[in-house]
Motif scaffolding. Structure first.
Motif, PDB file in Angstrom:
ATOM      1  N   VAL A 180     -17.558 -40.008  35.771  1.00 39.93           N
ATOM      2  CA  VAL A 180     -17.152 -39.730  37.147  1.00 39.93           C
ATOM      3  C   VAL A 180     -15.715 -39.211  37.194  1.00 39.93           C
ATOM      4  CG1 VAL A 180     -16.723 -40.754  39.420  1.00 39.93           C
ATOM      5  CG2 VAL A 180     -18.733 -41.450  38.075  1.00 39.93           C
ATOM      6  N   SER A 181     -14.832 -39.914  36.502  1.00 39.52           N
ATOM      7  CA  SER A 181     -13.423 -39.548  36.536  1.00 39.52           C
ATOM      8  C   SER A 181     -12.720 -40.197  35.359  1.00 39.52           C
ATOM      9  CB  SER A 181     -12.788 -40.012  37.850  1.00 39.52           C
ATOM     10  OG  SER A 181     -11.424 -39.640  37.917  1.00 39.52           O
ATOM     11  N   ALA A 182     -11.606 -39.603  34.958  1.00 41.31           N
ATOM     12  CA  ALA A 182     -10.837 -40.152  33.843  1.00 41.31           C
ATOM     13  C   ALA A 182      -9.363 -39.837  34.042  1.00 41.31           C
ATOM     14  CB  ALA A 182     -11.322 -39.589  32.515  1.00 41.31           C
ATOM     15  N   SER A 238      -0.031 -38.667  29.904  1.00 41.74           N
ATOM     16  CA  SER A 238       0.535 -37.662  30.798  1.00 41.74           C
ATOM     17  C   SER A 238       0.220 -37.921  32.267  1.00 41.74           C
ATOM     18  CB  SER A 238      -0.022 -36.284  30.437  1.00 41.74           C
ATOM     19  OG  SER A 238      -1.429 -36.247  30.636  1.00 41.74           O
ATOM     20  N   GLY A 239      -0.748 -38.802  32.502  1.00 42.06           N
ATOM     21  CA  GLY A 239      -1.182 -39.014  33.876  1.00 42.06           C
ATOM     22  C   GLY A 239      -2.184 -37.976  34.347  1.00 42.06           C
ATOM     23  N   SER A 240      -2.624 -37.110  33.451  1.00 40.54           N
ATOM     24  CA  SER A 240      -3.604 -36.090  33.836  1.00 40.54           C
ATOM     25  C   SER A 240      -4.914 -36.750  34.253  1.00 40.54           C
ATOM     26  CB  SER A 240      -3.865 -35.142  32.655  1.00 40.54           C
ATOM     27  OG  SER A 240      -2.686 -34.456  32.297  1.00 40.54           O
ATOM     28  N   THR A 241      -5.500 -36.186  35.301  1.00 38.42           N
ATOM     29  CA  THR A 241      -6.741 -36.742  35.835  1.00 38.42           C
ATOM     30  C   THR A 241      -7.856 -35.707  35.788  1.00 38.42           C
ATOM     31  OG1 THR A 241      -6.090 -36.143  38.078  1.00 38.42           O
ATOM     32  CG2 THR A 241      -5.540 -38.362  37.334  1.00 38.42           C
ATOM     33  N   TYR A 242      -9.068 -36.208  35.711  1.00 46.26           N
ATOM     34  CA  TYR A 242     -10.246 -35.356  35.561  1.00 46.26           C
ATOM     35  C   TYR A 242     -11.361 -35.920  36.430  1.00 46.26           C
ATOM     36  CZ  TYR A 242      -7.486 -34.150  31.503  1.00 46.26           C
ATOM     37  OH  TYR A 242      -6.453 -33.770  30.676  1.00 46.26           O
ATOM     38  N   TYR A 243     -12.162 -34.988  36.974  1.00 42.05           N
ATOM     39  CA  TYR A 243     -13.227 -35.405  37.882  1.00 42.05           C
ATOM     40  C   TYR A 243     -14.508 -34.626  37.628  1.00 42.05           C
ATOM     41  CZ  TYR A 243      -9.411 -37.507  40.496  1.00 42.05           C
ATOM     42  OH  TYR A 243      -8.319 -38.268  40.867  1.00 42.05           O
ATOM     43  N   ALA A 244     -15.633 -35.291  37.818  1.00 44.47           N
ATOM     44  CA  ALA A 244     -16.902 -34.587  37.846  1.00 44.47           C
ATOM     45  C   ALA A 244     -16.953 -33.731  39.104  1.00 44.47           C
ATOM     46  CB  ALA A 244     -18.053 -35.589  37.841  1.00 44.47           C
ATOM     47  N   ASP A 245     -17.634 -32.610  39.018  1.00 43.13           N
ATOM     48  CA  ASP A 245     -17.722 -31.711  40.173  1.00 43.13           C
ATOM     49  C   ASP A 245     -18.308 -32.419  41.390  1.00 43.13           C
ATOM     50  OD1 ASP A 245     -18.553 -28.699  38.273  1.00 43.13           O
ATOM     51  OD2 ASP A 245     -16.636 -29.658  38.722  1.00 43.13           O
ATOM     52  N   SER A 246     -19.226 -33.340  41.157  1.00 42.52           N
ATOM     53  CA  SER A 246     -19.917 -34.003  42.255  1.00 42.52           C
ATOM     54  C   SER A 246     -19.022 -34.928  43.067  1.00 42.52           C
ATOM     55  CB  SER A 246     -21.108 -34.799  41.713  1.00 42.52           C
ATOM     56  OG  SER A 246     -20.672 -35.771  40.775  1.00 42.52           O
ATOM     57  N   VAL A 247     -17.868 -35.300  42.527  1.00 41.72           N
ATOM     58  CA  VAL A 247     -16.997 -36.227  43.240  1.00 41.72           C
ATOM     59  C   VAL A 247     -15.628 -35.626  43.536  1.00 41.72           C
ATOM     60  CG1 VAL A 247     -18.165 -38.158  42.140  1.00 41.72           C
ATOM     61  CG2 VAL A 247     -15.983 -37.347  41.207  1.00 41.72           C
ATOM     62  N   LYS A 248     -15.383 -34.427  43.054  1.00 37.59           N
ATOM     63  CA  LYS A 248     -14.082 -33.801  43.251  1.00 37.59           C
ATOM     64  C   LYS A 248     -13.782 -33.689  44.735  1.00 37.59           C
ATOM     65  CE  LYS A 248     -13.399 -30.906  40.072  1.00 37.59           C
ATOM     66  NZ  LYS A 248     -13.455 -29.697  39.214  1.00 37.59           N
ATOM     67  N   ASP A 249     -12.558 -33.953  45.100  1.00 41.17           N
ATOM     68  CA  ASP A 249     -12.075 -33.921  46.483  1.00 41.17           C
ATOM     69  C   ASP A 249     -12.551 -35.107  47.308  1.00 41.17           C
ATOM     70  OD1 ASP A 249     -12.588 -30.351  46.523  1.00 41.17           O
ATOM     71  OD2 ASP A 249     -10.779 -31.475  46.009  1.00 41.17           O
ATOM     72  N   TRP A 294      -6.871 -43.607  27.190  1.00 42.30           N
ATOM     73  CA  TRP A 294      -7.755 -43.026  28.192  1.00 42.30           C
ATOM     74  C   TRP A 294      -8.412 -44.158  28.988  1.00 42.30           C
ATOM     75  CZ3 TRP A 294      -8.946 -37.965  29.402  1.00 42.30           C
ATOM     76  CH2 TRP A 294      -8.465 -36.981  28.527  1.00 42.30           C
ATOM     77  N   MET A 295      -8.512 -43.943  30.276  1.00 44.63           N
ATOM     78  CA  MET A 295      -9.263 -44.823  31.150  1.00 44.63           C
ATOM     79  C   MET A 295     -10.224 -43.954  31.943  1.00 44.63           C
ATOM     80  SD  MET A 295      -8.196 -47.863  30.557  1.00 44.63           S
ATOM     81  CE  MET A 295      -9.174 -48.595  31.866  1.00 44.63           C
ATOM     82  N   ALA A 296     -11.434 -44.460  32.144  1.00 50.44           N
ATOM     83  CA  ALA A 296     -12.426 -43.649  32.848  1.00 50.44           C
ATOM     84  C   ALA A 296     -13.348 -44.530  33.674  1.00 50.44           C
ATOM     85  CB  ALA A 296     -13.247 -42.839  31.851  1.00 50.44           C
ATOM     86  N   TRP A 297     -13.985 -43.884  34.631  1.00 48.39           N
ATOM     87  CA  TRP A 297     -15.046 -44.499  35.404  1.00 48.39           C
ATOM     88  C   TRP A 297     -16.341 -43.737  35.128  1.00 48.39           C
ATOM     89  CZ3 TRP A 297     -14.690 -48.989  38.006  1.00 48.39           C
ATOM     90  CH2 TRP A 297     -13.414 -49.443  38.332  1.00 48.39           C
ATOM     91  N   PHE A 298     -17.369 -44.482  34.834  1.00 46.03           N
ATOM     92  CA  PHE A 298     -18.712 -43.932  34.677  1.00 46.03           C
ATOM     93  C   PHE A 298     -19.627 -44.578  35.711  1.00 46.03           C
ATOM     94  CE2 PHE A 298     -18.850 -41.546  30.643  1.00 46.03           C
ATOM     95  CZ  PHE A 298     -17.574 -41.815  30.169  1.00 46.03           C
ATOM     96  N   ARG A 299     -20.769 -43.962  35.919  1.00 47.72           N
ATOM     97  CA  ARG A 299     -21.753 -44.589  36.793  1.00 47.72           C
ATOM     98  C   ARG A 299     -23.147 -44.337  36.230  1.00 47.72           C
ATOM     99  NH1 ARG A 299     -21.147 -40.771  42.191  1.00 47.72           N
ATOM    100  NH2 ARG A 299     -22.119 -38.865  41.352  1.00 47.72           N
ATOM    101  N   GLN A 300     -24.030 -45.243  36.573  1.00 45.44           N
ATOM    102  CA  GLN A 300     -25.400 -45.116  36.111  1.00 45.44           C
ATOM    103  C   GLN A 300     -26.345 -45.591  37.203  1.00 45.44           C
ATOM    104  OE1 GLN A 300     -26.294 -47.082  32.394  1.00 45.44           O
ATOM    105  NE2 GLN A 300     -28.023 -45.704  32.022  1.00 45.44           N
ATOM    106  N   ALA A 301     -27.176 -44.669  37.661  1.00 42.07           N
ATOM    107  CA  ALA A 301     -28.195 -44.989  38.649  1.00 42.07           C
ATOM    108  C   ALA A 301     -29.489 -45.349  37.919  1.00 42.07           C
ATOM    109  CB  ALA A 301     -28.416 -43.802  39.578  1.00 42.07           C
ATOM    110  N   PRO A 302     -30.369 -46.099  38.560  1.00 40.58           N
ATOM    111  CA  PRO A 302     -31.630 -46.476  37.914  1.00 40.58           C
ATOM    112  C   PRO A 302     -32.410 -45.260  37.437  1.00 40.58           C
ATOM    113  CG  PRO A 302     -31.308 -47.758  39.896  1.00 40.58           C
ATOM    114  CD  PRO A 302     -30.228 -46.717  39.875  1.00 40.58           C
TER     115      PRO A 302
END
Length: 123
Positions: free
Chosen positions: A45-47, A52-63, A30-38
């Motif tokens: 955010v996404s993984a 399989s190459g399946s991808t996943y997104y948080a609703d806030s960044v989808k599209d 698994w590879m993912a991106w996270f973010r953290q604001a102050p």
């Protein structure tokens, strides 16, 4: 052991684009991106599940955001378009060697982390 190095952060105006890169040494399922604001918790955010190459997104960044990988370069990317001020955060690349059943939104699911790259979006 998995070693991760992010790059590509910066400052852009709202509506702009950035592409983050995560250079990967070692193998991960698994590879993912996270973010953290102050003052906020780290959020997924996404993984991508490399099997399989399946991808996943948080609703806030989808599209708006796209995660991808280049196996030849051992690099994972996060293409970020239509950026908004609320996307401002430190972005982290993360990796896990666990099986398919993983809660990608949960930071504790990932054992390996990069040092982070700052993304700042101005209005």
């Amino acid at each position: 052991q998995v070693h991760l190095v992010e790059s590509g952060g910066g400052s852009v105006q709202a509506g702009g684009s950035l592409r983050l890169s995560c250079a990967v040494s070692g193998s991960a399922n698994w590879m993912a991106w996270f973010r953290q604001a102050p003052g906020k918790e780290r959020e997924g955010v996404s993984a991508i599940y490399t099997g399989s190459g399946s991808t996943y997104y948080a609703d806030s960044v989808k599209d708006r955001f796209t995660i991808s990988r280049d196996n030849a370069k051992n690099t994972v990317y996060l293409q970020m378009n239509s950026l908004k001020p609320e996307d401002t955060a430190m972005y982290y690349c993360a990796a896990a060697r666990l099986g398919y059943r993983l809660n990608w939104r949960e930071p504790s699911s990932f054992a390996y982390w990069g040092q982070g790259t700052q993304v700042t979006v101005s209005s």
